[in-house]
Design a protein around this motif. Structure first.
Motif, PDB file in Angstrom:
ATOM      1  N   GLY A 106      13.776  12.101 -13.490  1.00 61.20           N
ATOM      2  CA  GLY A 106      12.363  12.307 -13.186  1.00 61.20           C
ATOM      3  C   GLY A 106      11.909  13.733 -13.365  1.00 61.20           C
ATOM      4  O   GLY A 106      10.708  14.008 -13.332  1.00 61.20           O
ATOM      5  N   GLY A 107      12.857  14.660 -13.531  1.00 57.87           N
ATOM      6  CA  GLY A 107      12.497  16.044 -13.811  1.00 57.87           C
ATOM      7  C   GLY A 107      11.928  16.804 -12.631  1.00 57.87           C
ATOM      8  O   GLY A 107      11.250  17.827 -12.813  1.00 57.87           O
ATOM      9  N   ASN A 125      -0.464   6.444 -10.895  1.00 63.16           N
ATOM     10  CA  ASN A 125       0.180   6.405 -12.216  1.00 63.16           C
ATOM     11  C   ASN A 125      -0.457   7.344 -13.231  1.00 63.16           C
ATOM     12  O   ASN A 125      -0.445   7.080 -14.434  1.00 63.16           O
ATOM     13  N   ALA A 126      -1.024   8.463 -12.743  1.00 67.96           N
ATOM     14  CA  ALA A 126      -1.560   9.482 -13.645  1.00 67.96           C
ATOM     15  C   ALA A 126      -0.443  10.010 -14.543  1.00 67.96           C
ATOM     16  O   ALA A 126       0.720  10.078 -14.149  1.00 67.96           O
ATOM     17  N   LEU A 127      -0.807  10.399 -15.748  1.00 69.56           N
ATOM     18  CA  LEU A 127       0.154  10.928 -16.734  1.00 69.56           C
ATOM     19  C   LEU A 127       1.293   9.945 -16.979  1.00 69.56           C
ATOM     20  O   LEU A 127       2.413  10.327 -17.299  1.00 69.56           O
ATOM     21  N   ASN A 128       0.982   8.641 -16.824  1.00 74.40           N
ATOM     22  CA  ASN A 128       1.983   7.583 -17.006  1.00 74.40           C
ATOM     23  C   ASN A 128       3.167   7.728 -16.053  1.00 74.40           C
ATOM     24  O   ASN A 128       4.280   7.285 -16.352  1.00 74.40           O
ATOM     25  N   THR A 129       2.928   8.335 -14.890  1.00 76.10           N
ATOM     26  CA  THR A 129       3.985   8.495 -13.894  1.00 76.10           C
ATOM     27  C   THR A 129       4.236   7.153 -13.206  1.00 76.10           C
ATOM     28  O   THR A 129       3.333   6.576 -12.610  1.00 76.10           O
ATOM     29  N   PRO A 130       5.459   6.627 -13.290  1.00 80.20           N
ATOM     30  CA  PRO A 130       5.739   5.337 -12.646  1.00 80.20           C
ATOM     31  C   PRO A 130       5.791   5.461 -11.128  1.00 80.20           C
ATOM     32  O   PRO A 130       5.960   6.560 -10.576  1.00 80.20           O
ATOM     33  N   ASP A 131       5.661   4.341 -10.449  1.00 82.53           N
ATOM     34  CA  ASP A 131       5.714   4.336  -8.982  1.00 82.53           C
ATOM     35  C   ASP A 131       6.992   4.978  -8.462  1.00 82.53           C
ATOM     36  O   ASP A 131       6.982   5.673  -7.441  1.00 82.53           O
ATOM     37  N   TYR A 132       8.108   4.733  -9.146  1.00 81.89           N
ATOM     38  CA  TYR A 132       9.378   5.255  -8.645  1.00 81.89           C
ATOM     39  C   TYR A 132       9.488   6.766  -8.767  1.00 81.89           C
ATOM     40  O   TYR A 132      10.458   7.354  -8.289  1.00 81.89           O
ATOM     41  N   ASN A 133       8.509   7.408  -9.380  1.00 78.97           N
ATOM     42  CA  ASN A 133       8.473   8.871  -9.402  1.00 78.97           C
ATOM     43  C   ASN A 133       7.402   9.436  -8.472  1.00 78.97           C
ATOM     44  O   ASN A 133       7.041  10.608  -8.579  1.00 78.97           O
ATOM     45  N   PHE A 134       6.902   8.622  -7.554  1.00 78.02           N
ATOM     46  CA  PHE A 134       6.057   9.140  -6.479  1.00 78.02           C
ATOM     47  C   PHE A 134       6.909   9.260  -5.230  1.00 78.02           C
ATOM     48  O   PHE A 134       7.004   8.354  -4.418  1.00 78.02           O
ATOM     49  N   ASP A 135       7.561  10.396  -5.082  1.00 78.78           N
ATOM     50  CA  ASP A 135       8.444  10.621  -3.942  1.00 78.78           C
ATOM     51  C   ASP A 135       7.642  11.005  -2.708  1.00 78.78           C
ATOM     52  O   ASP A 135       6.720  11.833  -2.765  1.00 78.78           O
ATOM     53  N   GLN A 136       8.044  10.401  -1.583  1.00 80.90           N
ATOM     54  CA  GLN A 136       7.425  10.687  -0.291  1.00 80.90           C
ATOM     55  C   GLN A 136       8.495  11.229   0.645  1.00 80.90           C
ATOM     56  O   GLN A 136       9.624  10.747   0.643  1.00 80.90           O
ATOM     57  N   LEU A 137       8.136  12.221   1.434  1.00 83.64           N
ATOM     58  CA  LEU A 137       9.095  12.864   2.338  1.00 83.64           C
ATOM     59  C   LEU A 137       8.807  12.485   3.784  1.00 83.64           C
ATOM     60  O   LEU A 137       7.644  12.468   4.215  1.00 83.64           O
ATOM     61  N   SER A 138       9.855  12.174   4.495  1.00 88.00           N
ATOM     62  CA  SER A 138       9.781  11.987   5.940  1.00 88.00           C
ATOM     63  C   SER A 138      10.487  13.155   6.619  1.00 88.00           C
ATOM     64  O   SER A 138      11.487  13.666   6.107  1.00 88.00           O
ATOM     65  N   GLU A 181       0.813  -1.222   0.000  1.00 86.61           N
ATOM     66  CA  GLU A 181       0.000   0.000   0.000  1.00 86.61           C
ATOM     67  C   GLU A 181       0.847   1.274   0.000  1.00 86.61           C
ATOM     68  O   GLU A 181       0.322   2.364   0.220  1.00 86.61           O
ATOM     69  N   SER A 182       2.144   1.124  -0.288  1.00 82.99           N
ATOM     70  CA  SER A 182       3.043   2.275  -0.195  1.00 82.99           C
ATOM     71  C   SER A 182       2.773   3.341  -1.242  1.00 82.99           C
ATOM     72  O   SER A 182       3.277   4.460  -1.115  1.00 82.99           O
ATOM     73  N   CYS A 183       2.005   3.024  -2.259  1.00 85.46           N
ATOM     74  CA  CYS A 183       1.699   4.009  -3.298  1.00 85.46           C
ATOM     75  C   CYS A 183       0.534   4.913  -2.928  1.00 85.46           C
ATOM     76  O   CYS A 183       0.219   5.853  -3.675  1.00 85.46           O
ATOM     77  N   ALA A 193      10.872   6.605  -2.584  1.00 85.58           N
ATOM     78  CA  ALA A 193       9.746   6.279  -3.455  1.00 85.58           C
ATOM     79  C   ALA A 193       9.485   4.780  -3.392  1.00 85.58           C
ATOM     80  O   ALA A 193      10.389   3.984  -3.105  1.00 85.58           O
ATOM     81  N   PRO A 194       8.254   4.366  -3.681  1.00 89.30           N
ATOM     82  CA  PRO A 194       7.923   2.933  -3.668  1.00 89.30           C
ATOM     83  C   PRO A 194       8.397   2.250  -4.947  1.00 89.30           C
ATOM     84  O   PRO A 194       7.754   2.320  -5.982  1.00 89.30           O
ATOM     85  N   PHE A 195       9.518   1.578  -4.879  1.00 81.81           N
ATOM     86  CA  PHE A 195      10.103   0.941  -6.052  1.00 81.81           C
ATOM     87  C   PHE A 195       9.420  -0.376  -6.407  1.00 81.81           C
ATOM     88  O   PHE A 195       9.394  -0.782  -7.560  1.00 81.81           O
ATOM     89  N   ASN A 196       8.918  -1.067  -5.399  1.00 81.91           N
ATOM     90  CA  ASN A 196       8.440  -2.429  -5.618  1.00 81.91           C
ATOM     91  C   ASN A 196       7.274  -2.717  -4.686  1.00 81.91           C
ATOM     92  O   ASN A 196       7.467  -2.920  -3.489  1.00 81.91           O
ATOM     93  N   ARG A 197       6.064  -2.728  -5.228  1.00 77.17           N
ATOM     94  CA  ARG A 197       4.871  -2.956  -4.395  1.00 77.17           C
ATOM     95  C   ARG A 197       4.869  -4.341  -3.765  1.00 77.17           C
ATOM     96  O   ARG A 197       4.159  -4.584  -2.789  1.00 77.17           O
TER      97      ARG A 197
END
Length: 612
Positions: A560-561, A502-515, A398-400, A437-441
């Motif tokens: 990732g821009g 995965n909106a706009l074809n954004t891969p999971d590894y480009n969903f960065d989360q901050l702690s 559920e990390s995504c 980022a969540p690399f592997n669900r």
């Protein structure tokens, strides 16, 4: 002058020819067409009919791409044979069986085999022989070089991941290959002189009384290398535009008298880039076919798609160019079927088609398994080494869409590592936050014993850790960019988080989360206006407040821009591999207990109301 040496009408290249001396193979090609067994997955190509006075010859060109250190049909993260829902098989040992089959069907003397790059990185096998027991120190033959040689590749184009372990490591691997490694557009920094061989010409003898068929293959790699592996190539290697480089080199090959031009290029066919417009187009293979005259066949990779055949019409000549991308990891072998006719002193390509063959139709080639068995066994033993005990099962499933303990563990280790490293420095008084980022669900730390394999399954990339300084305003921009990962969801829509990603074809590894900061992501709001309640230590983050941010090298280099991070001042860069830092931290503490590090500091909301 060797076939791959530059023409002297290209002054920038005349004084410093590319490296040469790698072995070549010459094959004898018969004059008659060969049938191929349907069981091998060979597609039906258009039949070429020889005109009066013509001699017809059929050749097959095979290609792989994005092998990513998959030597065998094995999943090191599961410690079991590879399996997926599509019943795919992977690995060069499977590829070898396919190659053997095509060579038997068509005739080995009528085939060539090329690769389009991304061979060295991607599994614990690649990581192990680059960092744990590096072949550059041991003197061993790299398993991917040993297999390439055993299969008998004719040329290998370089992919961006070939540069992950540095130029010395890459040079060592190339020196172990029997086939030439090609990258015409990877040049010595500040010049147009290729650092690697730009092309090679293979001579196929067409039979008694006929002149040889000369097949030239041009290798091109990805411009994104200068971003993704900036630390390894900066000041040493530039990567030029794929299309412009091909436009330069294809005429050189034609002037050398080649009858067939093949391009092996590590670039997808979308025409798009993941890094914006500051560099030449990342996925330029179709543009290459469309804009550069004189190309017959394009083997491409990088996008990890299965494209058995794509036909692109060249706008200058009206000629159709045949393209194919084999699926990643050795799941497919691309095969190009070409009919050539000899008439009036020259060879002409009468017809060309492409298809892919499925690795799940064959078994591993025992000879190719034997080549790497001892190295494979060493890696299996390594990844099954215990490093710590987890007090409970931690899952990334559920990390995504949720703040999970397993991803917080990555951030926790990154913060701890950076905190110790900058102690006593001018930045030591700044708050430290971390990005992951969540690399592997599918990643899981089981309750009880946690092994290196479990850590590798969570952190699947060979990234290193850095720390940069960002302001509060920049962090807000960064999080807004990350939040484009989600679709816009109405406040009263049914809760279905997996369908929101995965909106706009954004891969999971480009969903960065901050702690280290707290914030909400309001997915009912439009992209760019989603981050709310951004705070540190319970106080709203000020626009000019400064933070030390732990981040991986891919992101810090611009991958990732994401905004601001590539230009931010770097305050820590000890080239520590993040996966190894996690393993070391787990070994030192001995216990992985979420109570020690898991803080739910971000959540999804809709119109201010939490989704969960």
């Amino acid at each position: 002058m060797p076939d791959n040496a530059p023409d002297h009408d290209l002054p920038p290249l005349a004084d410093t020819p590319p490296r040469s001396g790698l072995s070549r193979r010459n094959f004898l090609v018969g004059a008659s067409a060969a049938s191929v067994l349907a069981a091998a997955g060979w597609g039906t190509a258009p039949k070429a009919v020889a005109a009066p006075g013509q001699k017809l010859v059929k050749i097959a060109i095979m290609g792989t791409s994005d092998i990513h250190a998959n030597a065998l049909n094995w999943d090191y993260y599961k410690d079991a044979a590879y399996s997926d829902s599509a019943k795919n098989a992977i690995g060069l040992a499977r590829v070898s069986s396919l190659v053997n089959q095509v060579r038997a069907d068509v005739g080995r003397e009528r085939t060539l085999l090329f690769d389009a790059g991304d061979t060295l990185q991607g599994t614990p096998l690649g990581f192990y022989f680059a960092t744990v027991d590096p072949v550059t120190t041991s003197g061993a033959i790299h398993p991917m070089a040993a297999q390439f040689n055993a299969i008998g590749y004719d040329a290998v184009a370089l992919g961006n991941h070939e540069f992950n372990y540095g130029l010395d490591f890459l040079d060592n691997w190339i020196s172990q290959l029997d086939a030439p490694a090609l990258a015409a557009n990877a040049v010595h920094a500040g010049t147009t002189v290729p650092r690697y061989e730009p092309f090679v010409i293979k001579t196929l003898h067409a039979g008694r009384g006929l002149p040889p068929i000369r097949v030239g293959v041009l290798g091109l790699t990805n411009p994104g290398i200068v971003i993704w592996d900036k630390a390894n190539v900066s000041g040493q290697v530039d990567v030029l535009d794929v299309v412009e480089s091909a436009a330069r080199w294809v005429p050189v090959m034609r002037r050398r008298g080649v009858d067939v031009v093949v391009v092996s290029v590590h670039a997808g066919d979308s025409g798009l880039s993941s890094y914006g417009s500051d560099l030449p187009v990342e996925n330029a293979s179709a543009l290459l076919a469309e804009r550069v005259p004189g190309i017959d066949v394009i083997l491409f990779g990088h996008a990890h798609n299965d494209v058995p055949q794509r036909i692109v019409t060249n706008t200058a000549t009206g000629k159709q160019v045949v393209m194919s991308e084999p699926a990643k990891w050795g799941q497919r072998l691309s095969v190009f079927d070409l009919d050539l006719a000899f008439s009036r002193g020259s060879w002409t390509v009468l017809s060309a088609s492409a298809h892919s063959v499925n690795a799940n139709t064959v078994e591993d080639d025992p000879a190719l398994v034997a080549v790497v068995q001892a190295q494979h066994d060493a890696v299996v033993a390594y990844v099954n080494t215990p490093v710590a005990t987890s007090t409970e099962t931690l899952s990334a499933a559920e990390s995504c869409w949720k703040d999970t303990a397993i991803l917080d563990y990555v951030n926790h280790v990154q913060i701890e590592t950076v905190s110790k490293a900058i102690a006593g420095s001018a930045e030591a008084s700044l708050p430290i936050i971390s990005i992951a980022a969540p690399f592997n669900r599918a990643a899981t730390f089981p309750a009880g014993q946690v092994t290196i394999r479990d850590v590798a399954g969570l952190y699947i990339y060979d990234n290193t850790l850095l720390a940069s300084v960002l302001t509060g305003a920049q962090i807000k921009d960064y999080l807004e960019y990350s939040a484009k990962y989600f679709l816009t969801v109405a406040p009263d829509a049914p809760i279905a988080p997996a369908s929101w990603t995965n909106a706009l074809n954004t891969p999971d590894y480009n969903f960065d989360q901050l702690s280290g900061v707290t914030y909400d992501i309001d997915i009912s709001q439009p992209q760019g206006s989603r981050i709310a309640n951004l705070a540190w230590a319970g106080v709203p983050v000020a626009a000019d407040q400064r933070f030390v941010v732990a981040v991986n090298n891919y992101r810090q280099s611009g991958g990732g821009g994401f905004p601001h991070i590539a230009g931010a001042p770097v305050v820590y860069n000890a080239q520590v591999a993040i996966r190894e830092a996690i393993v070391a931290y787990a070994s030192d503490t001995g216990v992985i207990d979420p109570a020690d590090f898991h803080v739910v500091n971000w959540k999804l909301v809709r119109a201010g109301t939490p989704v969960f």
